[in-house]
Enzyme design. Structure first.
Site, PDB file in Angstrom:
ATOM      1  CG  HIS A   2      -1.987  -0.988   1.247  1.00 48.66           C
ATOM      2  ND1 HIS A   2      -3.250  -0.780   0.749  1.00 48.66           N
ATOM      3  CD2 HIS A   2      -1.975  -2.260   1.703  1.00 48.66           C
ATOM      4  CE1 HIS A   2      -3.982  -1.869   0.917  1.00 48.66           C
ATOM      5  NE2 HIS A   2      -3.231  -2.788   1.501  1.00 48.66           N
ATOM      6  CE  LYS A  18      -6.545  13.978   0.502  1.00 48.79           C
ATOM      7  NZ  LYS A  18      -6.690  12.865  -0.423  1.00 48.79           N
ATOM      8  NE  ARG A  19      -3.806   9.948  10.334  1.00 45.74           N
ATOM      9  CZ  ARG A  19      -3.513   9.016  11.242  1.00 45.74           C
ATOM     10  NH1 ARG A  19      -4.362   8.024  11.477  1.00 45.74           N
ATOM     11  NH2 ARG A  19      -2.413   9.082  11.934  1.00 45.74           N
ATOM     12  CE  LYS A  22      -2.459  10.766   3.368  1.00 51.43           C
ATOM     13  NZ  LYS A  22      -3.157   9.927   2.372  1.00 51.43           N
ATOM     14  CB  THR A  75     -10.141   4.894  -1.035  1.00 51.98           C
ATOM     15  OG1 THR A  75      -9.657   5.247   0.261  1.00 51.98           O
ATOM     16  CG2 THR A  75      -9.431   3.659  -1.529  1.00 51.98           C
ATOM     17  CE  LYS A 112     -14.114   5.934   0.825  1.00 50.74           C
ATOM     18  NZ  LYS A 112     -13.278   5.947   2.031  1.00 50.74           N
TER      19      LYS A 112
HETATM   20  C1  NTF Z   1      -2.600   3.661   2.077  1.00 52.39           C
HETATM   21  N1  NTF Z   1      -1.399   3.085   2.660  1.00 52.39           N
HETATM   22  C2  NTF Z   1      -2.186   4.586   0.936  1.00 52.39           C
HETATM   23  O1  NTF Z   1      -1.443   5.655   1.448  1.00 52.39           O
HETATM   24  C3  NTF Z   1      -3.429   5.082   0.176  1.00 52.39           C
HETATM   25  O2  NTF Z   1      -3.023   5.799  -0.967  1.00 52.39           O
HETATM   26  C4  NTF Z   1      -4.286   3.906  -0.242  1.00 52.39           C
HETATM   27  O3  NTF Z   1      -5.472   4.358  -0.836  1.00 52.39           O
HETATM   28  C5  NTF Z   1      -4.610   3.044   0.970  1.00 52.39           C
HETATM   29  O4  NTF Z   1      -3.411   2.599   1.590  1.00 52.39           O
HETATM   30  C6  NTF Z   1      -5.415   1.813   0.598  1.00 52.39           C
HETATM   31  O5  NTF Z   1      -4.759   1.071  -0.366  1.00 52.39           O
HETATM   32  C7  NTF Z   1      -1.243   2.895   3.963  1.00 52.39           C
HETATM   33  O6  NTF Z   1      -2.065   3.220   4.776  1.00 52.39           O
HETATM   34  C8  NTF Z   1       0.042   2.251   4.407  1.00 52.39           C
HETATM   35  F1  NTF Z   1      -0.185   1.532   5.460  1.00 52.39           F
HETATM   36  F2  NTF Z   1       0.555   1.488   3.478  1.00 52.39           F
HETATM   37  F3  NTF Z   1       0.899   3.161   4.699  1.00 52.39           F
END
Ligand code: NTF
Length: 839
Positions: A374, A567-568, A573, A678, A682
């Site tokens: 991810h 988002k976080r 980001k 994601t 949405k």
């Molecule tokens: C996150 N990864 C990514 O930062 C996002 O872009 C993605 O949409 C989501 O995963 C789901 O696939 C993480 O949270 C991690 F753990 F890999 F850092």
């Protein structure tokens, strides 16, 4: 014993175990029964929360019936199952979703209205199950919804944390964290299975012996044991009887009293051991895209994978099959590297306990597991120090070293005399101390590795896993673009739009086949339809304006353009770039004459998101946003032309209000850093338009909806390296507009500038790693295009409709089907009222 029952006893059971009916009166009776008996309250004078509890319990009864039926039928059919191992399931609220998926929302709505309650208020009383950080955890929840809806025999496995992701409050503009003790009141959405309890060991030593054939055998003797107790969370599919399961483990002390401590009279020590056991599933680690490296986290990972595998093996053994059939009965998906220890644990169980040969065991292991990556951010890559690992899991360390040895021998054979290659590919990093690279272990132990969007899946092949592609070949590395469930993210979160779509398309089939939304493309020229579409967006904006008033005490006009970034909070980001642009916009407005101001598009800029508690720079970004908001929102020279808000404690249920209400949402990560995203999906599904970079799934969204319906800016992933190099070694000066913004901050326009110095330092020429300066001019230009486009309202609504109409690809139904067909090789099994039927 039951075989000896007389016929009448059987018949009695059968008659009495018939499901409750779903008419208004039966439902009302069940609600009142729960009020008076389960909750032991008077049937009048109830508050909304008690009403929620009773409605939840009544809903739960219906869920459990389906769950029981499904699990019974699956045991009998015994199909190949998919197990989704995820340390995070970000489920949010359950009641609304359960009622909608079971098709009972209307009847329940009517039932409780007659009982004097309002559905919305009752729904609002539920606390979120926030057992996740962000995208990764919410993805797991969407996938569970799709797997259930599509009738796949799927189970999730995770941990039942006592504390979910922290609650965020903003104090003096700063984020402060509060524990999320979500289990304060009973959780009706879980079934405690106190009978299912598995022993998990830690520490101790390894006994090595010779067996009668002269083979070396290893036996791990753990130093301490804890119990894993199962809590099952039913996951009902939409428009199906199927109800899947997420099994969450809770740690408990072993019942066996610590005799040594007892005999020594050391009562305190034995209580301390018990408390330590309970600590394991106490808290969710609040890091998103960063690795904390804490011992307790490693304990969580082993506790969870060991309990889950034990459970999976026990279920497999019931079928009396050969071990070689295991991969035909079981597929295990690793959600990131967090569950990678499952690979090692299965190899250990097969070799040490089931006495299989190493090679036979390894063949089974690698056919069983598949791994989803991810992120490519280096700070997020999981590594565990060998000494710490050895102390906790001595036998597993031996197995990892053996896996690595056999693996590197094969690499060496294919590419002789390449020490560099062996070093790069090794599961063990030769540092001080040595480190275990979990991503390498996951790749070596899996038959498929996937990224989460097309760009990302290509990137991992050329960067972090490049050498592995050379060794294994291309076929092992595949793409599975993320998806979202349209049930929660449109039908539930945007009921009015959902109703309009169903009315337009002549039914709700689109909720199970999202490609049918294409039918809306014909409606863009229909002025009446556009009018309805616009009214719904406005109503959603009114609802969000109310939330903003309550949570931020700021009044915003629903007629302004709503511009959202939720988002976080993370440097990659680039919320920082967003607020810097807001300052630029503020300065521009301030410099205008009254006549010029008249043509400015009013905007409300909405931020939300949590920063990891130890992420200093991210927390400063939150402070800056709040400092800017304070100045801008009170400036009479600006009025309604610009408002800035930071919505505290962003979570799934807040997202359900924000997502349907955006005109523009921002997905502006430096190209190549956001694996997928994601929330982008949405927003667009709800007719929101994106301003974004060519990163993650934005690229595929563009391909689906067309470039006229998205605002793209900034550099591309393949340009990033050169840009960083140019800025570092050729001293490319800072963007002049950005320079102006920085000067304004430094002059103290927004509180004491000293506070923000560490943040501003990240933009120093040569150090601007996320390329804010390089992308700033095109970001300003894209924002101007947004303003101009928003002024042409009819065209804007057309764009909005086309967005929704062309988002079919991003249903998580499509994603899980691809996983099922191309990775897991599992087929749907439909649940029927009696017996089962393989589709
Ligand atoms: C996150 N990864 C990514 O930062 C996002 O872009 C993605 O949409 C989501 O995963 C789901 O696939 C993480 O949270 C991690 F753990 F890999 F850092």
């Amino acid at each position: 014993e039951r075989a000896k029952w007389p016929k009448e006893t059987f018949e009695l059971w059968e008659r009495l175990s018939k499901k409750e009916a779903n008419d208004v009166e039966t439902i009302q009776k069940s609600i009142v029964r729960h009020v008076t008996t389960t909750l032991a309250r008077a049937a009048f004078n109830l508050d909304n929360f008690s009403a929620y509890q009773a409605v939840a319990l009544s809903t739960r009864d219906r869920l459990i019936s389906r769950w029981n039926e499904t699990q019974g039928q699956m045991s009998r059919a015994d199909p190949k199952r998919i197990y989704y191992l995820s340390l995070e399931f970000l489920l949010g609220r359950s009641m609304d979703n359960a009622l909608l998926n079971m098709g009972l929302k209307e009847t329940y709505g009517k039932s409780i209205r007659q009982l004097g309650f309002n559905m919305e208020d009752v729904i609002e009383s539920e606390v979120d199950a926030a057992l996740g950080n962000g995208g990764l955890g919410r993805l797991a929840a969407c996938y569970m919804d799709s797997l259930a809806t599509l009738d796949y025999p799927a189970w999730g496995y995770g941990l039942r944390y006592n504390y979910g992701i922290f609650q965020q409050r903003i104090i003096d503009g700063y984020q402060t964290e509060y524990p999320d003790y979500w289990l304060n009141f009973d959780n009706p959405w879980e079934l405690p299975r106190l009978d299912i309890s598995i022993t998990v060991g830690f520490g101790g030593h390894v006994q090595t012996t010779q067996d009668e054939y002269g083979q070396t055998r290893h036996n791990w003797v753990p130093g301490t044991n804890v119990q894993a107790v199962a809590y099952d969370v039913p996951v009902p599919g939409y428009d199906t009887e199927n109800c899947n399961n997420i099994r969450l483990w809770r740690s408990k002390p072993t019942k066996v009293f610590d005799l040594t401590s007892f005999n020594e009279g050391n009562y305190e020590k034995s209580v301390e051991d018990a408390t330590n056991a309970e600590k394991i599933t106490s808290v969710l680690y609040p890091n998103d895209n960063t690795m904390a490296g804490k011992e307790l986290r490693l304990k969580q990972q082993y506790f969870w994978t060991a309990a889950s595998l034990h459970d999976i093996l026990r279920r497999f053994k019931k079928s009396m099959r050969e071990w070689s059939d295991f991969p035909d009965q079981v597929a295990i998906q690793l959600n990131d590297t967090h569950p990678t220890l499952a690979i090692v644990e299965l190899q250990r169980l097969l070799v040490d306990q089931e006495m299989l040969s190493w090679d036979d065991a390894w063949d089974i292991v690698t056919k069983t597991f598949a791994f989803t990556n991810h992120t490519v951010l280096p700070e997020a890559m999981e590594k565990w120090s060998v000494p710490m690992f050895e102390y906790l899991l001595p036998r597993h360390l031996q197995i990892i070293f053996d896996i690595n040895l056999f693996f590197l021998q094969k690499v060496e054979k294919m590419f002789p005399n390449d020490r560099g290659l062996l070093n790069r590919m090794s599961i063990i990093e030769e540092a001080q101390p040595q480190q275990i690279r979990m991503a390498h272990l996951a790749v070596v132990g899996s038959h498929k590795v996937n990224g989460v969007a097309a760009l990302h899946s290509n990137l991992i092949k050329t960067t972090i896993f490049h050498d592995f592609v050379t060794y294994y070949g291309e076929d092992k590395f595949v793409n599975k673009t993320n998806g979202i469930t349209p049930r929660r993210w449109l039908h539930q979160a945007n009921p009015q739009l959902s109703a309009l779509i169903s009315q337009t398309l002549g039914g709700d089939k689109w909720l199970k086949d999202l490609s049918l939304l294409k039918g809306l493309n014909d409606k863009t020229e229909d002025a009446v339809f556009r009018q309805r579409w616009a009214e719904i967006k406005r109503a959603n904006k009114v609802r969000l304006a109310e939330l903003i008033k309550t949570r931020c005490d700021v009044e915003v006009s629903p007629d302004a353009l709503f511009d959202v970034q939720v988002k976080r909070i993370h440097e990659y980001k680039r919320q920082f770039m967003n607020i810097l642009y807001v300052i630029h916009r503020y300065r521009t407005i301030k410099s205008m004459s009254a006549a010029q101001k008249a043509s400015v598009q009013p905007r409300v800029v909405i931020f939300g998101g949590k920063a990891a508690p130890g992420y200093y720079i991210a927390k400063l970004v939150i402070k800056l946003i709040n400092s800017v908001a304070k100045v801008v929102n009170q400036d009479p020279a600006v009025g309604d032309l610009l408002k800035v808000v930071f919505v505290p404690d962003y979570n799934v249920s807040v997202a359900e209000v924000i997502v349907p209400a955006s005109d523009i949402s921002q997905h502006i990560s430096t190209a190549g850093t956001e694996a997928s995203g994601t929330s982008n999906m949405k927003f667009v599904l709800n007719g929101g338009i994106i301003i974004g970079t060519l990163d993650g799934a934005n690229i595929e969204i563009l391909e689906e909806i067309g470039e006229e319906n998205i605002f793209i800016f900034g550099c591309m992933a393949h340009e990033v390296e050169d840009l960083r190099h140019a800025q570092r070694y050729r001293g490319v000066p800072m963007d002049p507009a950005l320079q102006g913004v920085i000067s304004a901050i430094e002059r103290g326009t927004f509180e004491d500038p000293k506070i923000f110095q560490p943040l501003i330092s990240t933009l120093t020429v040569g150090k601007d790693f996320y390329l804010i300066s390089a992308d700033f001019a095109s970001y300003i230009a894209a924002n101007q295009q947004v303003d101009a486009a928003y002024k042409k309202q009819a065209d804007w609504i057309k764009k909005s409709i086309r967005c929704t109409a062309n988002m079919g690809k991003f249903s998580s139904d499509r994603s899980v089907k691809e996983y099922a067909d191309e990775i897991w090789n599992v087929k749907p099994v439909s649940v029927v009222d009696e017996g089962y039927m393989a589709k």
